[in-house]
Design a protein around this motif. Structure first.
Motif, PDB file in Angstrom:
ATOM      1  N   LEU A   1      38.940   7.611  -1.344  1.00 57.57           N
ATOM      2  CA  LEU A   1      39.997   8.502  -0.694  1.00 57.57           C
ATOM      3  C   LEU A   1      39.787  10.069  -1.405  1.00 57.57           C
ATOM      4  N   ARG A   2      39.221  10.666  -2.360  1.00 58.97           N
ATOM      5  CA  ARG A   2      39.936  11.941  -3.097  1.00 58.97           C
ATOM      6  C   ARG A   2      38.374  11.811  -2.642  1.00 58.97           C
ATOM      7  N   SER A   3      37.282  10.831  -2.956  1.00 58.17           N
ATOM      8  CA  SER A   3      36.141  11.704  -2.776  1.00 58.17           C
ATOM      9  C   SER A   3      34.722  12.038  -1.537  1.00 58.17           C
ATOM     10  N   ILE A   4      36.179  11.128  -1.044  1.00 60.12           N
ATOM     11  CA  ILE A   4      35.608  12.035   0.674  1.00 60.12           C
ATOM     12  C   ILE A   4      36.382  13.132   0.921  1.00 60.12           C
ATOM     13  N   GLY A   5      37.142  13.996   0.163  1.00 61.05           N
ATOM     14  CA  GLY A   5      37.811  15.501   0.579  1.00 61.05           C
ATOM     15  C   GLY A   5      39.696  14.649   1.128  1.00 61.05           C
ATOM     16  N   ILE A   6      39.642  13.598   0.940  1.00 61.14           N
ATOM     17  CA  ILE A   6      41.111  13.521   1.840  1.00 61.14           C
ATOM     18  C   ILE A   6      42.640  13.991   0.767  1.00 61.14           C
ATOM     19  N   ASP A   7      42.092  14.362   0.207  1.00 56.63           N
ATOM     20  CA  ASP A   7      43.114  15.102  -0.805  1.00 56.63           C
ATOM     21  C   ASP A   7      43.497  16.891  -0.636  1.00 56.63           C
ATOM     22  N   GLN A   8      42.296  17.086   0.601  1.00 57.44           N
ATOM     23  CA  GLN A   8      42.429  18.351   0.826  1.00 57.44           C
ATOM     24  C   GLN A   8      43.639  18.657   1.778  1.00 57.44           C
ATOM     25  N   ASP A   9      43.318  17.166   2.470  1.00 52.21           N
ATOM     26  CA  ASP A   9      44.727  17.084   3.528  1.00 52.21           C
ATOM     27  C   ASP A   9      45.718  16.784   3.629  1.00 52.21           C
ATOM     28  N   LEU A  10      45.834  15.508   2.709  1.00 54.17           N
ATOM     29  CA  LEU A  10      46.645  14.557   2.422  1.00 54.17           C
ATOM     30  C   LEU A  10      47.090  14.340   0.890  1.00 54.17           C
ATOM     31  N   PRO A  11      49.011  14.926   0.406  1.00 58.52           N
ATOM     32  CA  PRO A  11      49.099  14.464  -0.751  1.00 58.52           C
ATOM     33  C   PRO A  11      48.579  13.220  -1.530  1.00 58.52           C
ATOM     34  N   LEU A  12      47.223  12.845  -3.103  1.00 56.42           N
ATOM     35  CA  LEU A  12      47.453  11.442  -3.326  1.00 56.42           C
ATOM     36  C   LEU A  12      48.372  11.626  -4.053  1.00 56.42           C
ATOM     37  N   PRO A  13      48.927   9.897  -4.659  1.00 59.19           N
ATOM     38  CA  PRO A  13      49.100   9.707  -5.799  1.00 59.19           C
ATOM     39  C   PRO A  13      47.804  10.922  -6.830  1.00 59.19           C
ATOM     40  N   ALA A  14      48.879  11.632  -8.077  1.00 55.51           N
ATOM     41  CA  ALA A  14      48.080  11.505  -9.172  1.00 55.51           C
ATOM     42  C   ALA A  14      49.364  11.783 -10.720  1.00 55.51           C
ATOM     43  N   ILE A  15      48.469  11.489 -11.320  1.00 55.01           N
ATOM     44  CA  ILE A  15      48.929  12.227 -12.693  1.00 55.01           C
ATOM     45  C   ILE A  15      48.530  13.425 -12.905  1.00 55.01           C
ATOM     46  N   ALA A  16      49.374  14.425 -13.672  1.00 55.26           N
ATOM     47  CA  ALA A  16      48.610  15.459 -13.991  1.00 55.26           C
ATOM     48  C   ALA A  16      49.233  15.939 -15.521  1.00 55.26           C
ATOM     49  N   VAL A  17      48.577  16.609 -16.394  1.00 59.89           N
ATOM     50  CA  VAL A  17      49.251  16.990 -17.922  1.00 59.89           C
ATOM     51  C   VAL A  17      49.091  17.977 -17.905  1.00 59.89           C
ATOM     52  N   VAL A  18      50.719  18.172 -18.353  1.00 61.58           N
ATOM     53  CA  VAL A  18      51.073  19.528 -18.373  1.00 61.58           C
ATOM     54  C   VAL A  18      51.660  19.689 -19.893  1.00 61.58           C
ATOM     55  N   ARG A  19      51.049  21.557 -20.329  1.00 62.77           N
ATOM     56  CA  ARG A  19      51.735  21.481 -21.145  1.00 62.77           C
ATOM     57  C   ARG A  19      51.416  23.015 -21.958  1.00 62.77           C
ATOM     58  N   ASP A  20      51.920  23.647 -23.003  1.00 63.38           N
ATOM     59  CA  ASP A  20      52.034  24.714 -23.264  1.00 63.38           C
ATOM     60  C   ASP A  20      50.478  24.625 -24.322  1.00 63.38           C
ATOM     61  N   GLN A  21      49.913  26.416 -24.664  1.00 62.86           N
ATOM     62  CA  GLN A  21      49.063  25.766 -25.202  1.00 62.86           C
ATOM     63  C   GLN A  21      48.534  25.765 -27.002  1.00 62.86           C
ATOM     64  N   SER A  22      48.075  24.310 -26.987  1.00 54.67           N
ATOM     65  CA  SER A  22      48.449  24.043 -28.308  1.00 54.67           C
ATOM     66  C   SER A  22      48.908  23.774 -28.739  1.00 54.67           C
ATOM     67  N   SER A  23      49.625  22.768 -27.353  1.00 51.63           N
ATOM     68  CA  SER A  23      50.436  21.753 -27.958  1.00 51.63           C
ATOM     69  C   SER A  23      50.303  20.547 -29.068  1.00 51.63           C
ATOM     70  N   GLY A  24      49.521  19.624 -28.875  1.00 50.60           N
ATOM     71  CA  GLY A  24      48.673  18.929 -29.153  1.00 50.60           C
ATOM     72  C   GLY A  24      47.800  17.983 -28.335  1.00 50.60           C
ATOM     73  N   LYS A  25      48.288  18.607 -27.140  1.00 49.62           N
ATOM     74  CA  LYS A  25      47.585  17.507 -25.730  1.00 49.62           C
ATOM     75  C   LYS A  25      46.782  16.757 -25.643  1.00 49.62           C
ATOM     76  N   SER A  26      46.051  17.177 -26.023  1.00 45.36           N
ATOM     77  CA  SER A  26      44.525  16.518 -26.934  1.00 45.36           C
ATOM     78  C   SER A  26      43.811  15.637 -27.596  1.00 45.36           C
ATOM     79  N   SER A  27      45.660  15.301 -28.634  1.00 43.90           N
ATOM     80  CA  SER A  27      45.835  13.814 -28.925  1.00 43.90           C
ATOM     81  C   SER A  27      46.615  12.871 -28.557  1.00 43.90           C
ATOM     82  N   VAL A  28      47.367  13.308 -27.463  1.00 39.94           N
ATOM     83  CA  VAL A  28      47.944  12.058 -26.409  1.00 39.94           C
ATOM     84  C   VAL A  28      46.825  11.755 -25.678  1.00 39.94           C
ATOM     85  N   LEU A  29      45.907  11.942 -25.241  1.00 40.69           N
ATOM     86  CA  LEU A  29      44.581  12.273 -24.186  1.00 40.69           C
ATOM     87  C   LEU A  29      43.700  10.932 -25.400  1.00 40.69           C
TER      88      LEU A  29
END
Length: 301
Positions: free
Chosen positions: A25-53
């Motif tokens: 669905l994301r590959s055909i652009g559905i996410d432009q009109d319909l919110p799809l389930p997703a996981i987003a990683v957010v952090r302050d700068q230099s918080s150690g995010k790279s280690s988690v990934l």
């Protein structure tokens, strides 16, 4: 061992159709009109995010000082039976095939170009028999002071990009916070609470427990036990590989063993959850009634 392998195979068989559907669905652009389930990683700068990934994917990603990630990076892990390891980087009209995990860190395309930021998505797809099916989006780290060459409003641009993604009701917010800062003042958790005030789709990861001041361990455990800033999905505390360990040649597997030893032998943290708990949160949790990152979040409601 065979029973564990059968469990993971059964789990992947159940989860994979959901992942494939969302990817299509994301590959055909559905996410432009319909919110799809997703996981987003957010952090302050230099918080150690790279280690988690790295702990989740098993590969070292580009690192550095300042804003390393300058555009959203989609990390897609695909379980493929019998495949040792293979990865594909795709951005704009380019495809780069990688045959060895050690080569990933050298591909600065994953961080984006220049010193500014953009909302153009870069994708890293990893196919292996040693990963679980999982897709998440890594966002640029939150910063406030521009460096040379960056626009004066770089902080506002990053905040706008992050909130645009976190505000989608089908997005699970994976917030990375260092243990050695006041969690109440972290911009990443503040943004997540702004769009998810009840904490129903936010999971926080506490990093760098080895860097906290002696005597403050109980304060950190109160956070882990959900007593300070309650989140329905709770907190996970982990100790991942740092830059010095990378420079010393410590592998990801070695770092996981060091983490296990750290928590097992620590006077205060011996009861805390480890990286495996994070992985368990992200994998299927069939008995859970609330959101899980790999199963319930992908169900159509």
């Amino acid at each position: 061992t065979s029973s564990i392998s059968n469990f993971f195979r059964h789990r992947n068989n159940r989860v994979r159709p959901y992942i494939d559907l969302i990817d299509y669905l994301r590959s055909i652009g559905i996410d432009q009109d319909l919110p799809l389930p997703a996981i987003a990683v957010v952090r302050d700068q230099s918080s150690g995010k790279s280690s988690v990934l790295e702990a989740l994917s098993g590969v070292a990603l580009p690192r550095g000082n300042g804003i390393v990630t300058r555009c959203p990076l989609e990390l897609r892990l695909c379980y493929v039976s019998g495949v040792a390891w293979k990865a594909v980087i795709s951005y704009r009209d380019k495809l780069i095939i990688i045959g060895d995990p050690s080569e990933v860190a050298g591909h600065n395309e994953l961080a984006g170009e220049g010193v500014g930021i953009c909302d153009e998505l870069i994708s890293l797809k990893i196919m292996s028999s040693s990963v679980c099916d999982l897709a998440l989006t890594d966002l640029p780290g939150i910063t406030r002071v521009p460096v040379q060459g960056q626009p004066e409003d770089i902080g506002a641009q990053i905040k706008c990009l992050i909130l645009k993604i976190l505000s989608k009701q089908k997005t699970i917010n994976l917030v990375v916070v260092p243990c050695n800062v006041d969690i109440a003042t972290t911009e990443a958790l503040k943004m997540a609470k702004e769009v998810d005030p009840e904490g129903t789709r936010t999971l926080a990861i506490l990093m760098k427990p080895d860097l906290i001041d002696r005597g403050t361990e109980k304060d950190v455990l109160d956070i882990v036990r959900n007593k300070i800033i309650p989140l329905n999905m709770g907190y996970v505390i982990v100790k991942c590989r740092g830059q010095k360990q990378m420079n010393d040649g410590v592998t990801i597997n070695d770092a996981i063993e060091e983490e296990r030893d750290f928590f097992e032998n620590h006077d205060e943290f011996s009861a805390a959850r480890l990286t495996q708990t994070l992985v368990n949160h992200i994998q299927v949790r069939p008995t859970s009634n609330h959101l899980s990152l790999m199963h319930s979040s992908l169900e159509w409601r």
